[in-house]
Design a protein around this motif. Structure first.
Motif, PDB file in Angstrom:
ATOM      1  N   GLY A   1       0.812  -1.197   0.000  1.00  0.00           N
ATOM      2  CA  GLY A   1       0.000   0.000   0.000  1.00  0.00           C
ATOM      3  C   GLY A   1       0.851   1.255   0.000  1.00  0.00           C
ATOM      4  N   ILE A   2       0.169   2.381  -0.089  1.00  0.00           N
ATOM      5  CA  ILE A   2       0.853   3.668  -0.112  1.00  0.00           C
ATOM      6  C   ILE A   2       1.418   3.980   1.270  1.00  0.00           C
ATOM      7  CG2 ILE A   2       0.522   6.144  -0.412  1.00  0.00           C
ATOM      8  CD1 ILE A   2      -1.631   5.516  -2.444  1.00  0.00           C
ATOM      9  N   GLN A   3       2.658   4.456   1.301  1.00  0.00           N
ATOM     10  CA  GLN A   3       3.259   4.949   2.547  1.00  0.00           C
ATOM     11  C   GLN A   3       3.057   6.458   2.604  1.00  0.00           C
ATOM     12  OE1 GLN A   3       4.502   2.570   4.661  1.00  0.00           O
ATOM     13  NE2 GLN A   3       3.707   1.240   3.029  1.00  0.00           N
ATOM     14  N   VAL A   4       2.645   6.960   3.752  1.00  0.00           N
ATOM     15  CA  VAL A   4       2.351   8.379   3.932  1.00  0.00           C
ATOM     16  C   VAL A   4       3.173   8.906   5.093  1.00  0.00           C
ATOM     17  CG1 VAL A   4       0.538  10.104   4.286  1.00  0.00           C
ATOM     18  CG2 VAL A   4      -0.015   7.929   3.167  1.00  0.00           C
ATOM     19  N   GLU A   5       3.869   9.983   4.846  1.00  0.00           N
ATOM     20  CA  GLU A   5       4.688  10.602   5.887  1.00  0.00           C
ATOM     21  C   GLU A   5       4.285  12.056   6.037  1.00  0.00           C
ATOM     22  OE1 GLU A   5       8.893   9.831   5.550  1.00  0.00           O
ATOM     23  OE2 GLU A   5       9.347  11.797   6.403  1.00  0.00           O
ATOM     24  N   GLN A   6       3.883  12.436   7.251  1.00  0.00           N
ATOM     25  CA  GLN A   6       3.501  13.820   7.502  1.00  0.00           C
ATOM     26  C   GLN A   6       4.511  14.486   8.410  1.00  0.00           C
ATOM     27  OE1 GLN A   6      -1.175  12.883   8.010  1.00  0.00           O
ATOM     28  NE2 GLN A   6      -0.636  15.059   8.037  1.00  0.00           N
ATOM     29  N   SER A   7       4.795  15.740   8.121  1.00  0.00           N
ATOM     30  CA  SER A   7       5.731  16.497   8.955  1.00  0.00           C
ATOM     31  C   SER A   7       5.270  17.938   9.097  1.00  0.00           C
ATOM     32  CB  SER A   7       7.133  16.447   8.335  1.00  0.00           C
ATOM     33  OG  SER A   7       7.122  16.992   7.025  1.00  0.00           O
ATOM     34  N   PRO A   8       5.608  18.579  10.241  1.00  0.00           N
ATOM     35  CA  PRO A   8       6.202  17.942  11.408  1.00  0.00           C
ATOM     36  C   PRO A   8       5.163  17.131  12.174  1.00  0.00           C
ATOM     37  CG  PRO A   8       5.658  20.196  11.938  1.00  0.00           C
ATOM     38  CD  PRO A   8       5.304  20.001  10.480  1.00  0.00           C
ATOM     39  N   PRO A   9       5.549  16.235  13.052  1.00  0.00           N
ATOM     40  CA  PRO A   9       4.566  15.498  13.844  1.00  0.00           C
ATOM     41  C   PRO A   9       3.864  16.379  14.868  1.00  0.00           C
ATOM     42  CG  PRO A   9       6.794  14.859  14.445  1.00  0.00           C
ATOM     43  CD  PRO A   9       6.914  15.730  13.234  1.00  0.00           C
ATOM     44  N   ASP A  81      -7.865  26.557  15.409  1.00  0.00           N
ATOM     45  CA  ASP A  81      -7.174  25.713  14.430  1.00  0.00           C
ATOM     46  C   ASP A  81      -6.484  24.531  15.103  1.00  0.00           C
ATOM     47  OD1 ASP A  81      -6.039  28.633  12.560  1.00  0.00           O
ATOM     48  OD2 ASP A  81      -7.889  27.467  12.362  1.00  0.00           O
ATOM     49  N   SER A  82      -6.393  24.534  16.408  1.00  0.00           N
ATOM     50  CA  SER A  82      -5.723  23.442  17.127  1.00  0.00           C
ATOM     51  C   SER A  82      -6.392  22.103  16.826  1.00  0.00           C
ATOM     52  CB  SER A  82      -5.750  23.702  18.632  1.00  0.00           C
ATOM     53  OG  SER A  82      -4.996  24.854  18.956  1.00  0.00           O
ATOM     54  N   GLY A  83      -5.590  21.061  16.858  1.00  0.00           N
ATOM     55  CA  GLY A  83      -6.089  19.721  16.572  1.00  0.00           C
ATOM     56  C   GLY A  83      -5.070  18.974  15.732  1.00  0.00           C
ATOM     57  N   VAL A  84      -5.519  17.872  15.149  1.00  0.00           N
ATOM     58  CA  VAL A  84      -4.633  17.050  14.328  1.00  0.00           C
ATOM     59  C   VAL A  84      -5.047  17.184  12.865  1.00  0.00           C
ATOM     60  CG1 VAL A  84      -3.683  14.759  13.931  1.00  0.00           C
ATOM     61  CG2 VAL A  84      -4.381  15.433  16.237  1.00  0.00           C
ATOM     62  N   TYR A  85      -4.050  17.399  12.019  1.00  0.00           N
ATOM     63  CA  TYR A  85      -4.291  17.514  10.584  1.00  0.00           C
ATOM     64  C   TYR A  85      -3.807  16.246   9.905  1.00  0.00           C
ATOM     65  CZ  TYR A  85      -5.545  22.323  11.359  1.00  0.00           C
ATOM     66  OH  TYR A  85      -6.187  23.459  11.790  1.00  0.00           O
ATOM     67  N   PHE A  86      -4.705  15.597   9.171  1.00  0.00           N
ATOM     68  CA  PHE A  86      -4.384  14.361   8.470  1.00  0.00           C
ATOM     69  C   PHE A  86      -4.399  14.578   6.964  1.00  0.00           C
ATOM     70  CE2 PHE A  86      -4.228  11.320  11.843  1.00  0.00           C
ATOM     71  CZ  PHE A  86      -5.159  11.723  12.781  1.00  0.00           C
ATOM     72  N   CYS A  87      -3.418  13.985   6.330  1.00  0.00           N
ATOM     73  CA  CYS A  87      -3.371  13.883   4.881  1.00  0.00           C
ATOM     74  C   CYS A  87      -3.769  12.450   4.532  1.00  0.00           C
ATOM     75  CB  CYS A  87      -1.940  14.199   4.433  1.00  0.00           C
ATOM     76  SG  CYS A  87      -1.518  13.680   2.781  1.00  0.00           S
ATOM     77  N   ALA A  88      -4.564  12.276   3.459  1.00  0.00           N
ATOM     78  CA  ALA A  88      -5.006  10.929   3.084  1.00  0.00           C
ATOM     79  C   ALA A  88      -4.983  10.807   1.564  1.00  0.00           C
ATOM     80  CB  ALA A  88      -6.395  10.646   3.638  1.00  0.00           C
ATOM     81  N   PRO A  89      -3.869  10.299   1.025  1.00  0.00           N
ATOM     82  CA  PRO A  89      -3.822  10.069  -0.414  1.00  0.00           C
ATOM     83  C   PRO A  89      -4.349   8.680  -0.773  1.00  0.00           C
ATOM     84  CG  PRO A  89      -1.661   9.685   0.541  1.00  0.00           C
ATOM     85  CD  PRO A  89      -2.580  10.063   1.680  1.00  0.00           C
ATOM     86  N   GLY A  90      -4.679   8.495  -2.040  1.00  0.00           N
ATOM     87  CA  GLY A  90      -5.139   7.178  -2.470  1.00  0.00           C
ATOM     88  C   GLY A  90      -5.247   7.084  -3.974  1.00  0.00           C
ATOM     89  N   LYS A  91      -5.361   5.832  -4.406  1.00  0.00           N
ATOM     90  CA  LYS A  91      -5.589   5.585  -5.833  1.00  0.00           C
ATOM     91  C   LYS A  91      -7.073   5.335  -6.008  1.00  0.00           C
ATOM     92  CE  LYS A  91      -1.173   3.205  -6.767  1.00  0.00           C
ATOM     93  NZ  LYS A  91      -0.748   3.895  -7.996  1.00  0.00           N
ATOM     94  N   GLY A  92      -7.705   6.137  -6.851  1.00  0.00           N
ATOM     95  CA  GLY A  92      -9.095   5.848  -7.152  1.00  0.00           C
ATOM     96  C   GLY A  92     -10.052   6.326  -6.086  1.00  0.00           C
ATOM     97  N   SER A  93     -10.937   5.451  -5.659  1.00  0.00           N
ATOM     98  CA  SER A  93     -12.073   5.873  -4.846  1.00  0.00           C
ATOM     99  C   SER A  93     -11.685   6.131  -3.394  1.00  0.00           C
ATOM    100  CB  SER A  93     -13.164   4.804  -4.895  1.00  0.00           C
ATOM    101  OG  SER A  93     -12.672   3.613  -4.330  1.00  0.00           O
ATOM    102  N   ALA A  94     -12.611   6.740  -2.670  1.00  0.00           N
ATOM    103  CA  ALA A  94     -12.346   7.195  -1.304  1.00  0.00           C
ATOM    104  C   ALA A  94     -11.985   6.048  -0.373  1.00  0.00           C
ATOM    105  CB  ALA A  94     -13.552   7.961  -0.768  1.00  0.00           C
ATOM    106  N   ARG A  95     -12.475   4.821  -0.654  1.00  0.00           N
ATOM    107  CA  ARG A  95     -12.215   3.728   0.275  1.00  0.00           C
ATOM    108  C   ARG A  95     -10.750   3.299   0.226  1.00  0.00           C
ATOM    109  NH1 ARG A  95     -14.604   1.322  -4.116  1.00  0.00           N
ATOM    110  NH2 ARG A  95     -13.728  -0.591  -4.965  1.00  0.00           N
ATOM    111  N   GLN A  96     -10.031   3.767  -0.773  1.00  0.00           N
ATOM    112  CA  GLN A  96      -8.632   3.389  -0.894  1.00  0.00           C
ATOM    113  C   GLN A  96      -7.700   4.462  -0.325  1.00  0.00           C
ATOM    114  OE1 GLN A  96      -9.535   2.706  -4.961  1.00  0.00           O
ATOM    115  NE2 GLN A  96      -8.904   0.569  -4.859  1.00  0.00           N
ATOM    116  N   LEU A  97      -8.230   5.402   0.417  1.00  0.00           N
ATOM    117  CA  LEU A  97      -7.393   6.400   1.063  1.00  0.00           C
ATOM    118  C   LEU A  97      -6.575   5.764   2.176  1.00  0.00           C
ATOM    119  CD1 LEU A  97      -9.864   9.401   1.457  1.00  0.00           C
ATOM    120  CD2 LEU A  97      -8.136   9.063  -0.310  1.00  0.00           C
TER     121      LEU A  97
END
Lengths: 109, 115
Positions: A1-9, A81-97
Protein backbone atom coordinates in the motif's frame (compact mmCIF):
# COMPACT_ATOMS: atom_id res chain seq x y z
CA UNK A 1 0.00 0.00 0.00
CA UNK A 2 0.85 3.67 -0.11
CA UNK A 3 3.26 4.95 2.55
CA UNK A 4 2.35 8.38 3.93
CA UNK A 5 4.69 10.60 5.89
CA UNK A 6 3.50 13.82 7.50
CA UNK A 7 5.73 16.50 8.95
CA UNK A 8 6.20 17.94 11.41
CA UNK A 9 4.57 15.50 13.84
CA UNK A 10 3.99 18.30 16.34
CA UNK A 11 3.78 22.06 15.91
CA UNK A 12 3.19 24.78 18.48
CA UNK A 13 2.36 28.27 17.25
CA UNK A 14 1.45 31.60 18.68
CA UNK A 15 -1.91 32.93 17.54
CA UNK A 16 -1.51 34.92 14.31
CA UNK A 17 1.45 32.93 13.01
CA UNK A 18 1.55 31.12 9.66
CA UNK A 19 2.47 27.47 9.14
CA UNK A 20 3.06 24.87 6.44
CA UNK A 21 2.28 21.19 6.92
CA UNK A 22 3.77 18.65 4.55
CA UNK A 23 2.59 15.25 3.31
CA UNK A 24 4.85 12.94 1.31
CA UNK A 25 3.50 9.78 -0.26
CA UNK A 26 5.20 6.82 -1.87
CA UNK A 27 3.15 6.19 -5.00
CA UNK A 28 1.18 7.95 -7.69
CA UNK A 29 -2.30 8.92 -6.55
CA UNK A 30 -5.44 10.37 -8.04
CA UNK A 31 -7.21 11.14 -4.78
CA UNK A 32 -5.91 13.19 -1.86
CA UNK A 33 -7.83 14.75 1.00
CA UNK A 34 -6.83 16.87 3.99
CA UNK A 35 -8.77 16.58 7.25
CA UNK A 36 -8.78 18.42 10.56
CA UNK A 37 -9.62 16.44 13.68
CA UNK A 38 -10.71 18.75 16.48
CA UNK A 39 -9.99 18.04 20.17
CA UNK A 40 -13.39 16.28 20.46
CA UNK A 41 -12.48 13.81 17.72
CA UNK A 42 -14.61 15.16 14.87
CA UNK A 43 -12.91 14.82 11.47
CA UNK A 44 -13.66 17.68 9.10
CA UNK A 45 -12.84 17.48 5.40
CA UNK A 46 -10.77 20.53 4.48
CA UNK A 47 -9.80 19.86 0.89
CA UNK A 48 -10.21 17.29 -1.85
CA UNK A 49 -7.06 18.05 -3.81
CA UNK A 50 -5.56 15.31 -6.00
CA UNK A 51 -3.59 17.99 -7.86
CA UNK A 52 -3.22 21.76 -8.11
CA UNK A 53 -3.98 24.45 -5.58
CA UNK A 54 -7.13 25.36 -3.67
CA UNK A 55 -7.89 28.05 -1.13
CA UNK A 56 -10.61 28.31 1.48
CA UNK A 57 -10.33 31.39 3.68
CA UNK A 58 -7.13 31.23 5.74
CA UNK A 59 -6.36 27.72 4.52
CA UNK A 60 -4.88 26.68 1.23
CA UNK A 61 -3.47 23.44 -0.13
CA UNK A 62 -1.21 22.44 -2.98
CA UNK A 63 -0.61 18.95 -4.34
CA UNK A 64 2.21 18.17 -6.77
CA UNK A 65 1.22 14.65 -7.70
CA UNK A 66 4.22 14.10 -10.01
CA UNK A 67 6.57 14.79 -7.09
CA UNK A 68 4.39 12.92 -4.58
CA UNK A 69 3.77 15.60 -2.00
CA UNK A 70 1.06 17.91 -0.76
CA UNK A 71 1.25 21.02 1.41
CA UNK A 72 -1.35 22.59 3.70
CA UNK A 73 -0.89 26.28 4.53
CA UNK A 74 -2.53 27.90 7.52
CA UNK A 75 -2.29 31.67 7.71
CA UNK A 76 -3.05 33.93 10.69
CA UNK A 77 -3.63 30.89 12.89
CA UNK A 78 -6.34 30.95 15.55
CA UNK A 79 -6.75 28.85 18.70
CA UNK A 80 -9.64 27.06 17.01
CA UNK A 81 -7.17 25.71 14.43
CA UNK A 82 -5.72 23.44 17.13
CA UNK A 83 -6.09 19.72 16.57
CA UNK A 84 -4.63 17.05 14.33
CA UNK A 85 -4.29 17.51 10.58
CA UNK A 86 -4.38 14.36 8.47
CA UNK A 87 -3.37 13.88 4.88
CA UNK A 88 -5.01 10.93 3.08
CA UNK A 89 -3.82 10.07 -0.41
CA UNK A 90 -5.14 7.18 -2.47
CA UNK A 91 -5.59 5.58 -5.83
CA UNK A 92 -9.10 5.85 -7.15
CA UNK A 93 -12.07 5.87 -4.85
CA UNK A 94 -12.35 7.19 -1.30
CA UNK A 95 -12.21 3.73 0.28
CA UNK A 96 -8.63 3.39 -0.89
CA UNK A 97 -7.39 6.40 1.06
CA UNK A 98 -4.46 5.82 3.40
CA UNK A 99 -4.24 8.22 6.32
CA UNK A 100 -0.93 9.51 7.62
CA UNK A 101 -0.18 9.74 11.34
CA UNK A 102 -1.05 13.40 11.36
CA UNK A 103 0.42 16.71 12.51
CA UNK A 104 -0.64 17.75 16.00
CA UNK A 105 -1.08 21.56 15.92
CA UNK A 106 -1.42 23.64 19.06
CA UNK A 107 -2.15 27.35 18.69
CA UNK A 108 -1.51 29.35 21.84
CA UNK A 109 -3.45 32.56 22.64
CA UNK B 1 -29.94 14.18 8.11
CA UNK B 2 -27.68 17.20 7.96
CA UNK B 3 -24.59 15.27 8.94
CA UNK B 4 -23.38 11.76 9.65
CA UNK B 5 -24.77 10.62 12.99
CA UNK B 6 -23.14 7.91 15.11
CA UNK B 7 -24.45 6.27 18.25
CA UNK B 8 -23.48 5.66 20.95
CA UNK B 9 -20.82 8.34 21.29
CA UNK B 10 -19.17 6.28 24.04
CA UNK B 11 -19.44 2.61 24.85
CA UNK B 12 -17.74 0.81 27.73
CA UNK B 13 -18.03 -2.95 27.75
CA UNK B 14 -16.38 -5.98 29.26
CA UNK B 15 -14.12 -8.40 27.46
CA UNK B 16 -16.13 -11.09 25.70
CA UNK B 17 -19.31 -9.05 25.29
CA UNK B 18 -21.13 -8.23 22.03
CA UNK B 19 -21.28 -4.62 20.80
CA UNK B 20 -23.25 -2.81 18.10
CA UNK B 21 -22.32 0.62 16.77
CA UNK B 22 -24.75 2.53 14.57
CA UNK B 23 -24.19 4.99 11.73
CA UNK B 24 -26.82 7.14 10.05
CA UNK B 25 -25.28 8.70 6.91
CA UNK B 26 -26.16 11.94 5.19
CA UNK B 27 -29.50 11.56 3.44
CA UNK B 28 -29.01 10.51 -0.17
CA UNK B 29 -25.40 9.40 0.23
CA UNK B 30 -25.05 6.03 -1.44
CA UNK B 31 -21.60 5.12 -0.13
CA UNK B 32 -20.85 4.40 3.53
CA UNK B 33 -17.50 3.62 5.15
CA UNK B 34 -16.34 2.38 8.54
CA UNK B 35 -12.90 3.27 9.90
CA UNK B 36 -11.11 2.49 13.14
CA UNK B 37 -8.72 4.94 14.81
CA UNK B 38 -6.35 3.98 17.58
CA UNK B 39 -4.82 6.58 19.87
CA UNK B 40 -2.16 8.64 18.12
CA UNK B 41 -2.82 7.12 14.71
CA UNK B 42 -4.76 8.01 11.60
CA UNK B 43 -8.01 6.22 10.74
CA UNK B 44 -7.74 2.79 9.15
CA UNK B 45 -10.28 1.50 6.64
CA UNK B 46 -12.55 -1.35 7.73
CA UNK B 47 -15.42 -1.77 5.26
CA UNK B 48 -17.22 0.05 2.45
CA UNK B 49 -20.87 -0.20 1.35
CA UNK B 50 -22.28 0.90 -1.96
CA UNK B 51 -26.01 0.74 -1.41
CA UNK B 52 -26.94 -2.35 0.60
CA UNK B 53 -23.96 -4.50 -0.27
CA UNK B 54 -20.51 -4.61 1.26
CA UNK B 55 -18.41 -3.74 -1.78
CA UNK B 56 -15.09 -4.02 0.08
CA UNK B 57 -14.59 -5.60 3.51
CA UNK B 58 -10.85 -6.11 3.18
CA UNK B 59 -10.09 -3.98 6.23
CA UNK B 60 -12.06 -6.02 8.76
CA UNK B 61 -9.43 -7.45 11.12
CA UNK B 62 -11.08 -10.85 11.71
CA UNK B 63 -14.40 -12.66 11.66
CA UNK B 64 -15.48 -11.16 14.99
CA UNK B 65 -16.26 -7.98 13.07
CA UNK B 66 -19.30 -7.73 10.82
CA UNK B 67 -21.30 -4.85 9.35
CA UNK B 68 -24.69 -4.56 7.69
CA UNK B 69 -26.65 -1.93 5.80
CA UNK B 70 -29.94 -3.69 5.06
CA UNK B 71 -31.87 -0.81 3.50
CA UNK B 72 -29.01 1.14 1.99
CA UNK B 73 -29.08 3.86 4.63
CA UNK B 74 -28.31 3.14 8.30
CA UNK B 75 -25.42 0.79 8.97
CA UNK B 76 -24.51 -1.24 12.07
CA UNK B 77 -21.01 -2.42 12.91
CA UNK B 78 -21.14 -5.53 15.06
CA UNK B 79 -18.28 -6.83 17.17
CA UNK B 80 -18.53 -10.25 18.81
CA UNK B 81 -16.52 -11.52 21.78
CA UNK B 82 -14.84 -8.14 22.26
CA UNK B 83 -11.16 -8.01 23.22
CA UNK B 84 -9.20 -5.25 24.92
CA UNK B 85 -7.39 -4.61 21.63
CA UNK B 86 -10.72 -3.61 20.05
CA UNK B 87 -10.69 -0.42 22.13
CA UNK B 88 -10.58 2.46 19.67
CA UNK B 89 -12.60 5.23 18.06
CA UNK B 90 -14.89 3.81 15.37
CA UNK B 91 -15.62 6.36 12.66
CA UNK B 92 -18.28 6.27 9.99
CA UNK B 93 -18.20 8.33 6.80
CA UNK B 94 -20.46 8.71 3.81
CA UNK B 95 -20.12 10.12 0.32
CA UNK B 96 -22.55 10.92 -2.47
CA UNK B 97 -22.61 9.51 -5.97
CA UNK B 98 -21.54 11.48 -8.99
CA UNK B 99 -18.86 14.14 -8.90
CA UNK B 100 -18.58 14.12 -5.12
CA UNK B 101 -18.17 10.37 -4.81
CA UNK B 102 -14.58 10.53 -3.63
CA UNK B 103 -15.07 13.11 -0.87
CA UNK B 104 -15.69 11.76 2.62
CA UNK B 105 -17.83 13.33 5.35
CA UNK B 106 -17.21 11.79 8.78
CA UNK B 107 -19.40 11.42 11.84
CA UNK B 108 -18.23 12.29 15.35
CA UNK B 109 -17.33 8.68 16.07
CA UNK B 110 -18.13 6.04 18.67
CA UNK B 111 -15.43 5.54 21.28
CA UNK B 112 -15.30 1.91 22.37
CA UNK B 113 -13.52 0.87 25.56
CA UNK B 114 -13.21 -2.82 26.36
CA UNK B 115 -12.28 -3.49 29.98
Amino acid sequence: GIQVEQSPPDLILQEGANSTLRCNFSDSVNNLQWFHQNPWGQLINLFYIPSGTKQNGRLSATTVATERYSLLYISSSQTTDSGVYFCAPGKGSARQLTFGSGTQLTVLP
Amino acid sequence: GAGVSQTPSNKVTEKGKYVELRCDPISGHTALYWYRQSLGQGPEFLIYFQGTGAADDSGLPNDRFFAVRPEGSVSTLKIQRTERGDSAMYLCASSPGGAGANVLTFGAGSRLTVL
